[in-house]
Motif scaffolding. Structure first.
Motif, PDB file in Angstrom:
ATOM      1  N   THR A 155     -40.641 -31.869 -25.469  1.00  9.67           N
ATOM      2  CA  THR A 155     -40.173 -32.992 -26.285  1.00  9.67           C
ATOM      3  C   THR A 155     -41.313 -33.859 -26.784  1.00  9.67           C
ATOM      4  O   THR A 155     -41.426 -34.146 -27.985  1.00  9.67           O
ATOM      5  CB  THR A 155     -39.183 -33.855 -25.479  1.00  9.67           C
ATOM      6  OG1 THR A 155     -38.092 -33.039 -25.048  1.00  9.67           O
ATOM      7  CG2 THR A 155     -38.649 -35.002 -26.332  1.00  9.67           C
ATOM      8  N   ARG A 164     -33.227 -28.856 -33.900  1.00 10.84           N
ATOM      9  CA  ARG A 164     -33.945 -29.254 -32.684  1.00 10.84           C
ATOM     10  C   ARG A 164     -33.273 -30.515 -32.149  1.00 10.84           C
ATOM     11  O   ARG A 164     -33.187 -31.534 -32.838  1.00 10.84           O
ATOM     12  CB  ARG A 164     -35.413 -29.532 -32.984  1.00 10.84           C
ATOM     13  CG  ARG A 164     -36.172 -30.223 -31.836  1.00 10.84           C
ATOM     14  CD  ARG A 164     -36.708 -29.249 -30.807  1.00 10.84           C
ATOM     15  NE  ARG A 164     -37.126 -29.922 -29.585  1.00 10.84           N
ATOM     16  CZ  ARG A 164     -38.141 -29.537 -28.825  1.00 10.84           C
ATOM     17  NH1 ARG A 164     -38.862 -28.485 -29.172  1.00 10.84           N
ATOM     18  NH2 ARG A 164     -38.427 -30.166 -27.712  1.00 10.84           N
ATOM     19  N   ASP A 170     -33.003 -33.082 -28.636  1.00 10.83           N
ATOM     20  CA  ASP A 170     -33.459 -33.488 -27.310  1.00 10.83           C
ATOM     21  C   ASP A 170     -32.634 -34.700 -26.874  1.00 10.83           C
ATOM     22  O   ASP A 170     -32.296 -35.559 -27.700  1.00 10.83           O
ATOM     23  CB  ASP A 170     -34.943 -33.830 -27.339  1.00 10.83           C
ATOM     24  CG  ASP A 170     -35.811 -32.621 -27.676  1.00 10.83           C
ATOM     25  OD1 ASP A 170     -36.361 -32.023 -26.742  1.00 10.83           O
ATOM     26  OD2 ASP A 170     -35.919 -32.275 -28.867  1.00 10.83           O
ATOM     27  N   TRP A 192     -36.423 -36.408 -20.870  1.00 13.41           N
ATOM     28  CA  TRP A 192     -35.912 -35.677 -22.013  1.00 13.41           C
ATOM     29  C   TRP A 192     -35.611 -34.223 -21.667  1.00 13.41           C
ATOM     30  O   TRP A 192     -36.391 -33.571 -20.972  1.00 13.41           O
ATOM     31  CB  TRP A 192     -36.918 -35.716 -23.163  1.00 13.41           C
ATOM     32  CG  TRP A 192     -37.055 -37.050 -23.796  1.00 13.41           C
ATOM     33  CD1 TRP A 192     -38.066 -37.955 -23.595  1.00 13.41           C
ATOM     34  CD2 TRP A 192     -36.172 -37.658 -24.747  1.00 13.41           C
ATOM     35  NE1 TRP A 192     -37.867 -39.075 -24.353  1.00 13.41           N
ATOM     36  CE2 TRP A 192     -36.721 -38.934 -25.071  1.00 13.41           C
ATOM     37  CE3 TRP A 192     -34.982 -37.256 -25.358  1.00 13.41           C
ATOM     38  CZ2 TRP A 192     -36.095 -39.792 -25.988  1.00 13.41           C
ATOM     39  CZ3 TRP A 192     -34.369 -38.107 -26.259  1.00 13.41           C
ATOM     40  CH2 TRP A 192     -34.940 -39.344 -26.561  1.00 13.41           C
ATOM     41  N   LYS A 193     -34.473 -33.738 -22.158  1.00 18.54           N
ATOM     42  CA  LYS A 193     -34.081 -32.353 -21.988  1.00 18.54           C
ATOM     43  C   LYS A 193     -33.764 -31.754 -23.351  1.00 18.54           C
ATOM     44  O   LYS A 193     -33.117 -32.373 -24.186  1.00 18.54           O
ATOM     45  CB  LYS A 193     -32.834 -32.246 -21.107  1.00 18.54           C
ATOM     46  CG  LYS A 193     -32.961 -32.860 -19.725  1.00 18.54           C
ATOM     47  CD  LYS A 193     -33.959 -32.119 -18.860  1.00 18.54           C
ATOM     48  CE  LYS A 193     -33.951 -32.709 -17.441  1.00 18.54           C
ATOM     49  NZ  LYS A 193     -35.008 -32.067 -16.603  1.00 18.54           N
ATOM     50  N   ARG A 194     -34.211 -30.544 -23.557  1.00 17.73           N
ATOM     51  CA  ARG A 194     -33.883 -29.818 -24.788  1.00 17.73           C
ATOM     52  C   ARG A 194     -32.434 -29.353 -24.714  1.00 17.73           C
ATOM     53  O   ARG A 194     -31.972 -28.848 -23.686  1.00 17.73           O
ATOM     54  CB  ARG A 194     -34.828 -28.615 -24.910  1.00 17.73           C
ATOM     55  CG  ARG A 194     -34.480 -27.667 -26.040  1.00 17.73           C
ATOM     56  CD  ARG A 194     -35.006 -28.167 -27.363  1.00 17.73           C
ATOM     57  NE  ARG A 194     -34.581 -27.274 -28.421  1.00 17.73           N
ATOM     58  CZ  ARG A 194     -35.126 -26.074 -28.680  1.00 17.73           C
ATOM     59  NH1 ARG A 194     -36.167 -25.657 -27.941  1.00 17.73           N
ATOM     60  NH2 ARG A 194     -34.682 -25.323 -29.657  1.00 17.73           N
TER      61      ARG A 194
END
Length: 264
Positions: A193, A247, A249, A259-261
């Motif tokens: 991220t 994209r 996040d 933060w996580k995708r």
């Protein structure tokens, strides 16, 4: 309040960039982004409000990537709403259904919107964006021009909201996300991220403002009944022109982000 920081740049690799902060009662239960509506809105991804079942921000992948988000209308408009014959607040439909409808069946018409409490509905993709608003008196539908924009509970680029003039120059200085050549060995969109979003991650941290500052992006307010109203999540989203070019996040702790995708 909730806030959306938006950049529309038709010539860019990623024509739509968005940072969104959700503010809500901190004890209101919710779930992180997922596909929660396989019948009503198949394929859409968003966080789910567990009380009403809808979402504050939904994302569509596939051949036509898109996003829809709701922000409650301003507090003063809510006080002034309730024209004669309007349904009571407790019987109105949840605004969390609007992003799902917008990305599946289309944006509701003015008559439908009048059944809801005051609201702003943002609908966008790589080709452009529009903001449909119901303020308790009128419904407006505005095409958002290319450039940088800030949407708050007051509406689009409302300079009287102290947040807007503070964050507009910060948004303007935020660089574009990394593309493949910017991170050797990290093909888009798999960079972490912070690497991929760069300045946008710093932007969502709120510029160090206190949570009770009128300009604050990340807020916390202790209410008289003992509950807390604050920033409960944040989303970074980029949409491209190609099928599946998304994209996303997400963090459920914007004041101390992890933060996580999100896979779309």
């Amino acid at each position: 309040m909730c806030t959306v920081l938006l950049r529309l740049d038709p010539a860019a690799d990623w024509p739509l960039l968005l940072a969104a902060v959700r503010d809500e009662l901190t004890d209101r239960p919710w779930e992180p982004p997922g596909e929660y509506w396989p019948q009503e809105a198949p394929g859409l991804v968003g966080g789910r409000d567990r009380l009403a079942g809808g979402t504050w921000l939904a994302v569509r992948g596939g051949p036509r990537p898109g996003v829809a988000a709701v922000l409650n209308g301003s507090f003063m408009n809510r006080l002034e709403q309730a024209p004669p014959g309007s349904p009571p607040s407790s019987t109105r439909p949840s605004r969390g259904r609007l992003p799902l409808q917008a990305l599946t069946a289309g944006v509701p018409d003015a008559a439908e919107l009048r059944a809801y409490e005051v609201v702003h509905l943002l609908v966008a993709d790589a080709d452009g964006a529009r903001l449909v608003s119901w303020d308790g008196h009128d419904v407006t539908d505005v095409e958002i021009p290319p450039g940088d924009h800030i949407i708050t509970n007051e509406g689009l680029d409302v300079a009287e909201d102290p947040l807007v003039p503070h964050f507009a120059p910060l948004l303007g200085r935020a660089g574009r996300p990394a593309v493949a050549d910017d991170i050797p060995g990290e093909p888009i969109p798999h960079a972490a991220t912070a690497e991929w979003w760069g300045d946008w991650v710093d932007l969502v941290r709120g510029d160090g403002l206190a949570e009770d500052d009128p300009r604050a992006l990340l807020v916390r307010h202790d209410l008289p009944d003992g509950r807390v109203f604050g920033s409960t999540s944040a989303t970074l989203l980029a949409l491209g022109r190609e099928p599946g070019q998304v994209r996303m996040d997400f963090t459920g702790t914007p004041s101390d982000p992890d933060w996580k995708r999100v896979e779309i």
